[in-house]
Design a protein around this motif. Structure first.
Motif, PDB file in Angstrom:
ATOM      1  N   GLU A  28       0.830  -1.209   0.000  1.00 16.80           N
ATOM      2  CA  GLU A  28       0.000   0.000   0.000  1.00 16.80           C
ATOM      3  C   GLU A  28       0.863   1.256   0.000  1.00 16.80           C
ATOM      4  N   LYS A  29       1.976   1.250   0.721  1.00 11.92           N
ATOM      5  CA  LYS A  29       2.906   2.387   0.713  1.00 11.92           C
ATOM      6  C   LYS A  29       3.528   2.549  -0.676  1.00 11.92           C
ATOM      7  N   ASP A  30       3.965   1.424  -1.272  1.00 10.39           N
ATOM      8  CA  ASP A  30       4.555   1.468  -2.616  1.00 10.39           C
ATOM      9  C   ASP A  30       3.554   2.004  -3.632  1.00 10.39           C
ATOM     10  N   LEU A  31       2.323   1.538  -3.556  1.00 13.14           N
ATOM     11  CA  LEU A  31       1.294   1.968  -4.499  1.00 13.14           C
ATOM     12  C   LEU A  31       1.014   3.463  -4.352  1.00 13.14           C
ATOM     13  N   ALA A  32       0.883   3.934  -3.129  1.00 11.25           N
ATOM     14  CA  ALA A  32       0.628   5.363  -2.902  1.00 11.25           C
ATOM     15  C   ALA A  32       1.794   6.203  -3.427  1.00 11.25           C
ATOM     16  N   LYS A  33       3.022   5.764  -3.169  1.00 10.54           N
ATOM     17  CA  LYS A  33       4.189   6.505  -3.645  1.00 10.54           C
ATOM     18  C   LYS A  33       4.235   6.489  -5.168  1.00 10.54           C
ATOM     19  N   TYR A  34       3.994   5.336  -5.763  1.00 19.33           N
ATOM     20  CA  TYR A  34       4.011   5.201  -7.219  1.00 19.33           C
ATOM     21  C   TYR A  34       3.009   6.155  -7.867  1.00 19.33           C
ATOM     22  N   GLU A  35       1.779   6.142  -7.371  1.00 18.36           N
ATOM     23  CA  GLU A  35       0.746   7.022  -7.929  1.00 18.36           C
ATOM     24  C   GLU A  35       1.136   8.485  -7.771  1.00 18.36           C
ATOM     25  N   SER A  36       1.684   8.842  -6.632  1.00 19.33           N
ATOM     26  CA  SER A  36       2.097  10.225  -6.385  1.00 19.33           C
ATOM     27  C   SER A  36       3.195  10.659  -7.358  1.00 19.33           C
ATOM     28  N   ILE A  37       4.178   9.785  -7.573  1.00 19.34           N
ATOM     29  CA  ILE A  37       5.283  10.106  -8.485  1.00 19.34           C
ATOM     30  C   ILE A  37       4.749  10.420  -9.875  1.00 19.34           C
ATOM     31  N   TRP A  38       3.905   9.544 -10.421  1.00 20.30           N
ATOM     32  CA  TRP A  38       3.450   9.745 -11.801  1.00 20.30           C
ATOM     33  C   TRP A  38       2.447  10.879 -11.923  1.00 20.30           C
ATOM     34  N   ASN A  39       1.616  11.073 -10.912  1.00 17.74           N
ATOM     35  CA  ASN A  39       0.706  12.223 -10.965  1.00 17.74           C
ATOM     36  C   ASN A  39       1.491  13.528 -10.950  1.00 17.74           C
ATOM     37  N   ARG A  40       2.525  13.609 -10.136  1.00 18.30           N
ATOM     38  CA  ARG A  40       3.353  14.815 -10.085  1.00 18.30           C
ATOM     39  C   ARG A  40       4.129  14.999 -11.393  1.00 18.30           C
ATOM     40  N   PHE A  41       4.730  13.924 -11.903  1.00 18.33           N
ATOM     41  CA  PHE A  41       5.519  14.020 -13.129  1.00 18.33           C
ATOM     42  C   PHE A  41       4.653  14.509 -14.282  1.00 18.33           C
ATOM     43  N   LEU A  42       3.496  13.887 -14.465  1.00 18.97           N
ATOM     44  CA  LEU A  42       2.637  14.242 -15.597  1.00 18.97           C
ATOM     45  C   LEU A  42       1.931  15.585 -15.390  1.00 18.97           C
ATOM     46  N   SER A  43       2.038  16.143 -14.199  1.00 19.32           N
ATOM     47  CA  SER A  43       1.559  17.508 -13.951  1.00 19.32           C
ATOM     48  C   SER A  43       2.672  18.520 -14.200  1.00 19.32           C
ATOM     49  N   GLY A  44       3.857  18.027 -14.569  1.00 16.00           N
ATOM     50  CA  GLY A  44       4.961  18.907 -14.914  1.00 16.00           C
ATOM     51  C   GLY A  44       6.094  18.961 -13.905  1.00 16.00           C
ATOM     52  N   ASP A  45       5.970  18.271 -12.779  1.00 19.47           N
ATOM     53  CA  ASP A  45       7.037  18.265 -11.773  1.00 19.47           C
ATOM     54  C   ASP A  45       8.021  17.141 -12.085  1.00 19.47           C
ATOM     55  N   THR A  46       8.930  17.402 -13.017  1.00 20.56           N
ATOM     56  CA  THR A  46       9.878  16.367 -13.443  1.00 20.56           C
ATOM     57  C   THR A  46      10.984  16.122 -12.422  1.00 20.56           C
ATOM     58  N   SER A  47      11.038  16.935 -11.370  1.00 22.65           N
ATOM     59  CA  SER A  47      12.058  16.733 -10.339  1.00 22.65           C
ATOM     60  C   SER A  47      11.848  15.423  -9.579  1.00 22.65           C
ATOM     61  N   VAL A  48      10.679  14.806  -9.709  1.00 25.83           N
ATOM     62  CA  VAL A  48      10.427  13.535  -9.019  1.00 25.83           C
ATOM     63  C   VAL A  48      11.211  12.376  -9.639  1.00 25.83           C
ATOM     64  N   ALA A  49      11.787  12.592 -10.818  1.00 22.45           N
ATOM     65  CA  ALA A  49      12.630  11.563 -11.446  1.00 22.45           C
ATOM     66  C   ALA A  49      14.017  11.658 -10.817  1.00 22.45           C
ATOM     67  N   ASN A  50      14.147  11.049  -9.643  1.00 23.24           N
ATOM     68  CA  ASN A  50      15.389  11.140  -8.884  1.00 23.24           C
ATOM     69  C   ASN A  50      15.648   9.841  -8.122  1.00 23.24           C
ATOM     70  N   GLU A  51      16.775   9.781  -7.426  1.00 30.52           N
ATOM     71  CA  GLU A  51      17.175   8.557  -6.718  1.00 30.52           C
ATOM     72  C   GLU A  51      16.320   8.269  -5.488  1.00 30.52           C
ATOM     73  N   ASP A  52      15.510   9.209  -5.044  1.00 33.05           N
ATOM     74  CA  ASP A  52      14.589   8.938  -3.937  1.00 33.05           C
ATOM     75  C   ASP A  52      13.388   8.126  -4.406  1.00 33.05           C
ATOM     76  N   ASN A  53      13.068   8.217  -5.685  1.00 32.02           N
ATOM     77  CA  ASN A  53      11.866   7.576  -6.220  1.00 32.02           C
ATOM     78  C   ASN A  53      12.138   6.442  -7.200  1.00 32.02           C
ATOM     79  N   PHE A  54      13.323   6.424  -7.791  1.00 26.73           N
ATOM     80  CA  PHE A  54      13.671   5.414  -8.792  1.00 26.73           C
ATOM     81  C   PHE A  54      14.989   4.747  -8.419  1.00 26.73           C
ATOM     82  N   GLN A  55      15.084   3.455  -8.673  1.00 25.12           N
ATOM     83  CA  GLN A  55      16.365   2.772  -8.551  1.00 25.12           C
ATOM     84  C   GLN A  55      17.317   3.380  -9.577  1.00 25.12           C
ATOM     85  N   LYS A  56      18.599   3.450  -9.269  1.00 25.21           N
ATOM     86  CA  LYS A  56      19.573   4.027 -10.210  1.00 25.21           C
ATOM     87  C   LYS A  56      19.528   3.316 -11.554  1.00 25.21           C
TER      88      LYS A  56
END
Length: 172
Positions: A28-56
């Motif tokens: 449930e934590k992974d799913l919530a984080k995943y949804e948040s990352i993509w909602n933010r990215f597709l809203s224009g916040d590309t800073s979420v593409a980082n090592e806190d959210n994605f494996q290197k």
């Protein structure tokens, strides 16, 4: 003697139940984080593409070959931000188990920019598909999208006389 065996089995079941609860909590934590990352990215916040959210060494599986690494994956998905305005991204359904997520999504937008080499047509896109996701240590490790490429191309290349809806899924 029997009481001791019963106690051992009862403790074992309790441990299994605790593991299931912990696994479900992590999912449930992974799913919530995943949804948040993509909602933010597709809203224009590309800073979420980082090592806190994605494996290197994050991987996006495509028919043309795997895209590997945060920078490459960000560049790949930038095609959607650069290619479309009026983006509406909706996760229609998501479920999974352990570190695996399956999401059913819908992407809408107006083709106003270059999209994977296709110049802007001004046409509307309404596309649904599914993505298989693997999470690792609370980060996106792998994605593979499935959608109707013929419908995508038809919607982009043909005059927008009639709206094509790939998938009208509303749940069961």
């Amino acid at each position: 003697k029997y009481f001791f065996l019963l106690l051992i089995f009862a403790c074992g079941n309790s441990q299994n139940e605790a593991n299931l609860v912990n696994t479900q909590d992590q999912f449930e934590k992974d799913l919530a984080k995943y949804e948040s990352i993509w909602n933010r990215f597709l809203s224009g916040d590309t800073s979420v593409a980082n090592e806190d959210n994605f494996q290197k060494d994050v991987v996006v599986v495509t028919a043309e070959g795997n895209i590997v690494g945060i920078k490459a994956v960000k560049g790949f998905y930038m095609n959607y931000l650069n290619g479309f305005s009026d983006i509406e991204f909706t996760i229609l359904d998501a479920f999974g188990q352990g570190d695996r997520i399956v999401k059913h999504w819908n992407f809408k937008g107006t083709h106003t920019g270059n999209f994977f080499g296709i110049p802007a047509t001004g046409n509307k896109l309404d596309l649904s598909g599914s993505t298989l996701v693997t999470m690792k240590d609370g980060k996106i490790a792998k994605e593979q999208d499935f959608f109707d490429m013929q419908s995508l191309m038809s919607q982009l290349m043909n005059p927008a006389e009639t709206e094509v809806v790939v998938d009208d899924y509303t749940g069961i």
